[in-house]
Design a protein around this motif. Structure first.
Motif, mmCIF file in Angstrom:
data_model
loop_
_atom_site.group_PDB
_atom_site.id
_atom_site.type_symbol
_atom_site.label_atom_id
_atom_site.label_comp_id
_atom_site.label_asym_id
_atom_site.label_seq_id
_atom_site.Cartn_x
_atom_site.Cartn_y
_atom_site.Cartn_z
ATOM 1 N N SER A 90 0.839 -1.196 0.000
ATOM 2 C CA SER A 90 0.000 0.000 0.000
ATOM 3 C C SER A 90 0.878 1.252 0.000
ATOM 4 O O SER A 90 2.042 1.205 0.415
ATOM 5 N N PRO A 91 0.343 2.399 -0.451
ATOM 6 C CA PRO A 91 1.128 3.634 -0.470
ATOM 7 C C PRO A 91 1.706 4.010 0.893
ATOM 8 O O PRO A 91 2.861 4.446 0.977
ATOM 9 N N ALA A 92 0.928 3.832 1.956
ATOM 10 C CA ALA A 92 1.415 4.192 3.291
ATOM 11 C C ALA A 92 2.594 3.309 3.703
ATOM 12 O O ALA A 92 3.576 3.791 4.281
ATOM 13 N N LYS A 93 2.502 2.020 3.386
ATOM 14 C CA LYS A 93 3.601 1.110 3.703
ATOM 15 C C LYS A 93 4.820 1.402 2.827
ATOM 16 O O LYS A 93 5.953 1.310 3.283
ATOM 17 N N LEU A 94 4.561 1.742 1.564
ATOM 18 C CA LEU A 94 5.659 2.081 0.668
ATOM 19 C C LEU A 94 6.396 3.324 1.178
ATOM 20 O O LEU A 94 7.629 3.392 1.143
ATOM 21 N N LEU A 95 5.634 4.301 1.661
ATOM 22 C CA LEU A 95 6.245 5.504 2.234
ATOM 23 C C LEU A 95 7.120 5.140 3.430
ATOM 24 O O LEU A 95 8.224 5.682 3.595
ATOM 25 N N ALA A 96 6.622 4.223 4.256
ATOM 26 C CA ALA A 96 7.402 3.791 5.424
ATOM 27 C C ALA A 96 8.727 3.168 4.994
ATOM 28 O O ALA A 96 9.777 3.434 5.597
ATOM 29 N N VAL A 97 8.697 2.369 3.938
ATOM 30 C CA VAL A 97 9.928 1.751 3.432
ATOM 31 C C VAL A 97 10.878 2.827 2.896
ATOM 32 O O VAL A 97 12.084 2.791 3.159
ATOM 33 N N PHE A 98 10.325 3.776 2.140
ATOM 34 C CA PHE A 98 11.131 4.887 1.633
ATOM 35 C C PHE A 98 11.874 5.579 2.777
ATOM 36 O O PHE A 98 13.070 5.869 2.693
ATOM 37 N N ILE A 99 11.145 5.858 3.838
ATOM 38 C CA ILE A 99 11.687 6.608 4.970
ATOM 39 C C ILE A 99 12.768 5.817 5.694
ATOM 40 O O ILE A 99 13.824 6.355 6.040
ATOM 41 N N ILE A 182 13.814 8.265 16.408
ATOM 42 C CA ILE A 182 12.435 8.677 16.690
ATOM 43 C C ILE A 182 11.881 9.574 15.582
ATOM 44 O O ILE A 182 10.683 9.581 15.310
ATOM 45 N N SER A 183 12.776 10.318 14.920
ATOM 46 C CA SER A 183 12.315 11.249 13.882
ATOM 47 C C SER A 183 11.665 10.539 12.698
ATOM 48 O O SER A 183 10.804 11.114 12.027
ATOM 49 N N LEU A 184 12.059 9.299 12.427
ATOM 50 C CA LEU A 184 11.556 8.600 11.237
ATOM 51 C C LEU A 184 10.046 8.331 11.309
ATOM 52 O O LEU A 184 9.318 8.630 10.351
ATOM 53 N N PRO A 185 9.517 7.777 12.420
ATOM 54 C CA PRO A 185 8.057 7.629 12.478
ATOM 55 C C PRO A 185 7.324 8.961 12.525
ATOM 56 O O PRO A 185 6.164 9.050 12.096
ATOM 57 N N ILE A 186 7.975 10.012 13.025
ATOM 58 C CA ILE A 186 7.358 11.343 13.016
ATOM 59 C C ILE A 186 7.165 11.808 11.576
ATOM 60 O O ILE A 186 6.092 12.307 11.205
ATOM 61 N N TRP A 188 6.954 9.936 8.919
ATOM 62 C CA TRP A 188 5.938 9.078 8.299
ATOM 63 C C TRP A 188 4.531 9.501 8.724
ATOM 64 O O TRP A 188 3.630 9.646 7.883
ATOM 65 N N GLY A 189 4.308 9.710 10.013
ATOM 66 C CA GLY A 189 2.984 10.034 10.519
ATOM 67 C C GLY A 189 2.449 11.349 9.972
ATOM 68 O O GLY A 189 1.279 11.448 9.566
ATOM 69 N N ILE A 190 3.290 12.364 9.936
ATOM 70 C CA ILE A 190 2.843 13.683 9.473
ATOM 71 C C ILE A 190 2.529 13.656 7.983
ATOM 72 O O ILE A 190 1.516 14.205 7.534
ATOM 73 N N ILE A 191 3.374 13.015 7.189
ATOM 74 C CA ILE A 191 3.127 12.972 5.747
ATOM 75 C C ILE A 191 1.894 12.126 5.430
ATOM 76 O O ILE A 191 1.092 12.481 4.556
ATOM 77 N N CYS A 192 1.707 11.023 6.144
ATOM 78 C CA CYS A 192 0.502 10.204 5.941
ATOM 79 C C CYS A 192 -0.759 11.017 6.243
ATOM 80 O O CYS A 192 -1.764 10.937 5.516
ATOM 81 N N TYR A 193 -0.710 11.810 7.280
ATOM 82 C CA TYR A 193 -1.870 12.636 7.662
ATOM 83 C C TYR A 193 -2.146 13.704 6.604
ATOM 84 O O TYR A 193 -3.293 13.916 6.196
ATOM 85 N N LEU A 194 -1.088 14.381 6.149
ATOM 86 C CA LEU A 194 -1.252 15.479 5.199
ATOM 87 C C LEU A 194 -1.671 15.004 3.810
ATOM 88 O O LEU A 194 -2.368 15.723 3.091
ATOM 89 N N PHE A 195 -1.234 13.798 3.429
ATOM 90 C CA PHE A 195 -1.510 13.315 2.075
ATOM 91 C C PHE A 195 -2.534 12.184 2.048
ATOM 92 O O PHE A 195 -2.617 11.451 1.055
ATOM 93 N N LYS A 196 -3.321 12.058 3.089
ATOM 94 C CA LYS A 196 -4.364 11.036 3.119
ATOM 95 C C LYS A 196 -5.351 11.271 1.969
ATOM 96 O O LYS A 196 -5.900 12.347 1.807
ATOM 97 N N GLY A 197 -5.538 10.236 1.154
ATOM 98 C CA GLY A 197 -6.425 10.356 0.002
ATOM 99 C C GLY A 197 -5.790 11.040 -1.193
ATOM 100 O O GLY A 197 -6.468 11.292 -2.203
ATOM 101 N N LYS A 198 -4.485 11.355 -1.111
ATOM 102 C CA LYS A 198 -3.799 12.054 -2.209
ATOM 103 C C LYS A 198 -2.596 11.241 -2.704
ATOM 104 O O LYS A 198 -1.606 11.803 -3.159
ATOM 105 N N TRP A 199 -2.704 9.936 -2.608
ATOM 106 C CA TRP A 199 -1.562 9.093 -2.965
ATOM 107 C C TRP A 199 -1.368 8.942 -4.469
ATOM 108 O O TRP A 199 -0.262 8.627 -4.923
ATOM 109 N N THR A 200 -2.419 9.116 -5.247
ATOM 110 C CA THR A 200 -2.294 8.932 -6.694
ATOM 111 C C THR A 200 -2.109 10.272 -7.390
ATOM 112 O O THR A 200 -2.507 11.313 -6.870
ATOM 113 N N ILE A 201 -1.530 10.225 -8.587
ATOM 114 C CA ILE A 201 -1.217 11.443 -9.320
ATOM 115 C C ILE A 201 -2.485 12.007 -9.949
ATOM 116 O O ILE A 201 -3.354 11.255 -10.404
ATOM 117 N N GLU A 202 -2.602 13.315 -9.946
ATOM 118 C CA GLU A 202 -3.743 13.949 -10.584
ATOM 119 C C GLU A 202 -3.560 13.933 -12.099
ATOM 120 O O GLU A 202 -2.460 14.156 -12.608
#
Length: 409
Positions: A90-99, A182-186, A188-202
Motif C-alpha cells: 500500500s502507499p502508506a507502507k511504501l512511504l514507510a519503506v522509503f523513509i 524517533i524522527s523517522l516515524p514522526i 511518516w505520521g505527518i506525511i501520511c496525515y497530510l496526504f491522506k487520500g492524495k496518494w495517486t497522481i492527478e
C-alpha cells in the motif's frame, strides 16, 4: 576592520540567498572570492589562511565521499531505489519503506549523496506506478536529513562539528542516535496525515513520459564497497586511529580497481562542497582576527544567551541554519565553543539543531533543493508552500522533542 566585516557579511548573504544578489556567483564562488578578498586586503596572512583550513575535516569528508561514490558507481543506489519503489504494498507502507531506507543509508553513506543518487529513479518509478511522487519524495528527503543526524558520517556538518569538538563516532551516536531514530516515524505520521487520500497522481499534472530502465548491479564492486564500509564503521566505533586517516585509507582501497576507473568514482566527489568549506574556514578565521565575534558572544552571554549551553546552542543553530545553511552555521559557531566535559552535548545540539530544522524550507538543505529540482525535471512542481506545509510541522515536532532530549543529557 570595516572591509573585513563587509566581505564577511557579503559572503554570508550569499550563503543565505544561494548567490550574491545581482551577480551569478553561487555559494561556493562567494566563499572562494571572499577568502581571496580577505587575503588581498591583508585581513589574514597566507600562512594563517593555510593554517585556518581544518584538513582533518576535509580529509574525512573527501574519504567518505569516495566510499559513497563507490556504491553509486557499482549501481547500488539505482538498484536499491528500484527495489524499494517496485514493492507491491500500500502507499502508506511504501512511504514507510522509503523513509527507513533513506534514514539508514543516509546515516552511513552521507545524506546529500544518497538523495542525489536515488531521487531521479524514485521520481520515474512512482510516476510509472500512477502514484503521486510528492509525498514519497518529501518523506525520502526529510528522512535523509533527520536520520543522518545520529552518526558522525551522516552529514558534512556532523563531521565538522565532531572534528572541532573532538567527539568520537560512538559518543555522537549515544547522544544523537535516539532522536534520529524517533524522527523517522514522526516524518511518516505527518506525511501520511497530510496526504491522506492524495496518494495517486492527478490527471491534470503535466508529467513527462517515463521509461524505467532496470539498473545493473555490479555485485562484486558492491560487495567490496560494503566490506570496506563495515570495516570503516567498526574502526570508527573502536576509535583507535584518527578518523580522517581511516576514511582516506578506505578511499584509497576503493580507488585501486581493475574494472572500475578511478575517475568514475572521483566524479562522485562533491568538489564544490569541499571548496566551499575551505573558503569559509579562511573567511571565518579572518573575521575572528577583528575581535568582533568574541565581543558579540560576550555581549550575548551577558544577556543570557550562552552558546556553550547546549540548549541555547541548539536553538541558535536551528535558527541560523535556515538563514545561511547547515554547513556555514556549524562552521560559524564551532570556533567559539569550548571542548571538554560538555563537548558531546554541544555536538548533539549542533547535529540535531541543523539537521532537524533543515526540513522547514526548500533551501534549508541540499537534499531539499535536489528533490525539488529533480521533480521539476519530470513535470512535478513542488512549490515553496507545498514543501513548507509538510516540512514545517515535521521540523517543529522534531525540534520540540529534541529540545527536551538535549535538556536532559
Amino acid at each position: 576592520m570595516n572591509l573585513t566585516l563587509l566581505i564577511f557579511l557579503l559572503v554570508y548573504i550569499a550563503m543565505g540567498f544561494g548567490k550574491v544578489p545581482g551577480f551569478k556567483i553561487d555559494r561556493t564562488g562567494a566563499a572562494l572570492v571572499g577568502a581571496l578578498a580577505m587575503l588581498a586586503i591583508g585581513s589574514i596572512s597566507a600562512q594563517a589562511a593555510w593554517n585556518a583550513i581544518d584538513y582533518k575535516t576535509i580529509g574525512l569528508l573527501f574519504g567518505l565521499m569516495i566510499v559513497s561514490g563507490a556504491f553509486a558507481v557499482s549501481g547500488f543506489y539505482a538498484w536499491a531505489a528500484n527495489k524499494v519503489a517496485t514493492l507491491q504494498v500500500s502507499p502508506a507502507k511504501l512511504l514507510a519503506v522509503f523513509i527507513v531506507v533513506s534514514g539508514v543509508l543516509s546515516s552511513i553513506l552521507t545524506n546529500d549523496v544518497v538523495v542525489v543518487a536515488m531521487t531521479p529513479l524514485l521520481v520515474s518509478i512512482t510516476l510509472a506506478r500512477g502514484l503521486n511522487p510528492i509525498p514519497f519524495l518529501l518523506g525520502f528527503c526529510f528522512a535523509a536529513n533527520t536520520g543522518s543526524v545520529g552518526t558522525l558520517i551522516g552529514s558534512p556538518q556532523n563531521m565538522i562539528a565532531a572534528q572541532a569538538l573532538d567527539v568520537s563516532f560512538i559518543d555522537l551516536l549515544k547522544v544523537a542516535g535516539i532522536p534520529a531514530l524517533i524522527s523517522l516515524p514522526i516524518v511518516w505520521g505527518i506525511i501520511c496525515y497530510l496526504f491522506k487520500g492524495k496518494w495517486t497522481i492527478e490527471k491534470t499534472v503535466n508529467t513527462t513520459p517515463t521509461t524505467i530502465v532496470q539498473p545493473q548491479l555490479n555485485k562484486l564492486e558492491t560487495l567490496k564497497a560494503l566490506i570496506v564500509t563495515i570495516v570503516l564503521v567498526v574502526i570508527f566505533i573502536m576509535d583507535i586511529w584518527p578518523q580522517e586517516l581511516v576514511a582516506l585509507t578506505a578511499a584509497g582501497i576503493l580507488l585501486i580497481n581493475r574494472t572500475v576507473a578511478s575517475n568514475d568514482v572521483l566524479k562522485e566527489v562533491d568538489g564544490n562542497l569541499l571548496l566551499l568549506i575551505m573558503g569559509l574556514f579562511i573567511v571565518n578565521a579572518a573575521m575572528s582576527t577583528t575581535g568582533l565575534p568574541q565581543t558579540l558572544l560576550a555581549d550575548l552571554k551577558h544577556m543570557g544567551l550562552n552558546l556553550n549551553d547546549p540548549l541555547s546552542l541548539f536553538f541558535t543553530s536551528a535558527a541560523l541554519s535556515n538563514i545561511v545553511g547547515n554547513n556555514p552555521t556549524v562552521m560559524l559557531l564551532v570556533p567559539y565553543l569550548e571542548t571538554g566535559l560538555n563537548a558531546n552535548a554541544l555536538c548533539a545540539a549542533l547535529a540535531l539543531g541543523t539537521g532537524f530544522s533543515s526540513n522547514m524550507v526548500i533551501f534549508g538543505s541540499l537534499a531539499g533543493i535536489v528533490v525539488v529540482e529533480q521533480a521539476k525535471a519530470s513535470g512535478i512542481q513542488i512549490s515553496f508552500m507545498d514543501y513548507a506545509k509538510a516540512g514545517f510541522p515535521v521540523a517543529v515536532v522534531c525540534i520540540f522533542l529534541s529540545a527536551f532530549w538535549i535538556y536532559f543529557i
